[in-house]
Design a protein around this motif. Structure first.
Motif, PDB file in Angstrom:
ATOM      1  N   ALA A 152       0.871  -1.172   0.000  1.00  0.00           N
ATOM      2  CA  ALA A 152       0.000   0.000   0.000  1.00  0.00           C
ATOM      3  C   ALA A 152       0.908   1.222   0.000  1.00  0.00           C
ATOM      4  CB  ALA A 152      -0.904   0.006   1.229  1.00  0.00           C
ATOM      5  N   VAL A 153       1.059   1.840  -1.168  1.00  0.00           N
ATOM      6  CA  VAL A 153       2.042   2.910  -1.355  1.00  0.00           C
ATOM      7  C   VAL A 153       1.328   4.249  -1.445  1.00  0.00           C
ATOM      8  CG1 VAL A 153       4.041   3.660  -2.702  1.00  0.00           C
ATOM      9  CG2 VAL A 153       3.335   1.259  -2.769  1.00  0.00           C
ATOM     10  N   SER A 154       1.887   5.261  -0.788  1.00  0.00           N
ATOM     11  CA  SER A 154       1.306   6.603  -0.879  1.00  0.00           C
ATOM     12  C   SER A 154       2.346   7.648  -0.503  1.00  0.00           C
ATOM     13  CB  SER A 154       0.082   6.739   0.034  1.00  0.00           C
ATOM     14  OG  SER A 154       0.416   6.462   1.377  1.00  0.00           O
ATOM     15  N   LYS A 155       2.111   8.845  -0.985  1.00  0.00           N
ATOM     16  CA  LYS A 155       2.941   9.984  -0.609  1.00  0.00           C
ATOM     17  C   LYS A 155       2.189  10.788   0.430  1.00  0.00           C
ATOM     18  CE  LYS A 155       5.565  13.931  -2.361  1.00  0.00           C
ATOM     19  NZ  LYS A 155       5.989  14.711  -3.556  1.00  0.00           N
ATOM     20  N   GLU A 156       2.869  11.116   1.549  1.00  0.00           N
ATOM     21  CA  GLU A 156       2.177  11.756   2.658  1.00  0.00           C
ATOM     22  C   GLU A 156       2.714  13.148   2.944  1.00  0.00           C
ATOM     23  OE1 GLU A 156       2.664   9.263   6.070  1.00  0.00           O
ATOM     24  OE2 GLU A 156       4.814   9.526   6.176  1.00  0.00           O
ATOM     25  N   GLU A 157       1.875  13.905   3.639  1.00  0.00           N
ATOM     26  CA  GLU A 157       2.197  15.266   4.064  1.00  0.00           C
ATOM     27  C   GLU A 157       3.173  15.221   5.251  1.00  0.00           C
ATOM     28  OE1 GLU A 157       1.133  17.837   2.476  1.00  0.00           O
ATOM     29  OE2 GLU A 157      -0.876  17.491   1.652  1.00  0.00           O
TER      30      GLU A 157
END
Length: 228
Positions: A152-157
């Motif tokens: 589960a890949v994501s770019k976060e703040e």
């Protein structure tokens, strides 16, 4: 004596006839992955609020077996710009996923973060300013044992924004990871060759069921990683 020799020959023949009899633990599995929904699972990790994070990258079960272990995957992750969490500290609850393999919902094996070029301390920077990260789940249950790793890949703040996902952050996170992975990479004396294939039909498109109400394009990227 003659009977004993016959028994020895028979045993040797049986071993040669069965490729699973020797070295079974290091053989590649026969499939890239199983669709989790076919076994009652989901292509979303459970965020704990009735919504989920898309499992938008799969490391194929046809990859080199040494990649498809926790330690092996961490070494591979370090070869493509990720590492373990800052001082080994994980903030927040782990997410579970049901990969339809007979294990039911299982918490993430590990969470890895962008290391900004420093695998020892760079993830501390990611924890502060944000960046790419992913959760790892292995499909290894009794009813669907592909050995594949679902990410589960994501770019976060940054932490000041509670590590929320950036706009379009699931697709951006997936694409950024894939760009870093494809081709030849290496870490700690191990060299990897990675190819990618985009797959549709496993994930939906749009925002329904997606955490943070962020739309996804429905693409899952399948990575096949071969140790050179």
């Amino acid at each position: 004596m003659f009977a004993a020799k016959l028994s020895a020959y028979a045993l040797a023949g049986a071993l040669l006839a069965s490729p699973l009899a020797i070295g079974a633990s290091v053989q590649r599995r026969a499939v890239a992955y199983f669709d989790p929904t076919a076994g009652g699972g989901s292509m979303f990790a459970d965020a704990g609020n009735g919504l989920g994070e898309p499992l938008n990258v799969i490391i194929s079960g046809l990859s080199s077996p040494d990649v498809l272990t926790e330690d092996g995957l961490i070494n591979y992750a370090q070869a493509i710009g990720f590492s373990t969490e800052c001082f080994g500290i994980h903030l927040g609850n782990p997410f579970p996923a049901n990969l339809g393999d007979g294990h039911g919902p299982v918490n993430q094996t590990v969470e890895l973060r962008q290391d900004y070029g420093d695998e020892d301390g760079g993830t501390c920077l990611e924890s502060l300013i944000g960046g790419n990260h992913f959760r790892v789940f292995f499909q290894n249950g009794p009813s669907a044992n592909s050995g594949a790793a679902f990410l589960a890949v994501s770019k976060e703040e940054p932490v000041t924004d509670n590590h929320d996902i950036v706009p379009d952050g699931y697709d951006i996170g997936r694409d950024t990871l894939v760009q870093s992975a494809v081709g030849i990479t290496s870490n700690d004396g191990v060299t990897y060759s990675t190819t990618a294939q985009n797959i549709t039909g496993l994930l939906p498109t749009g925002t329904e069921g997606v955490n943070h109400d962020i739309a996804i394009d429905g693409i899952v990227t399948l990575l096949t990683v071969t140790i050179q």
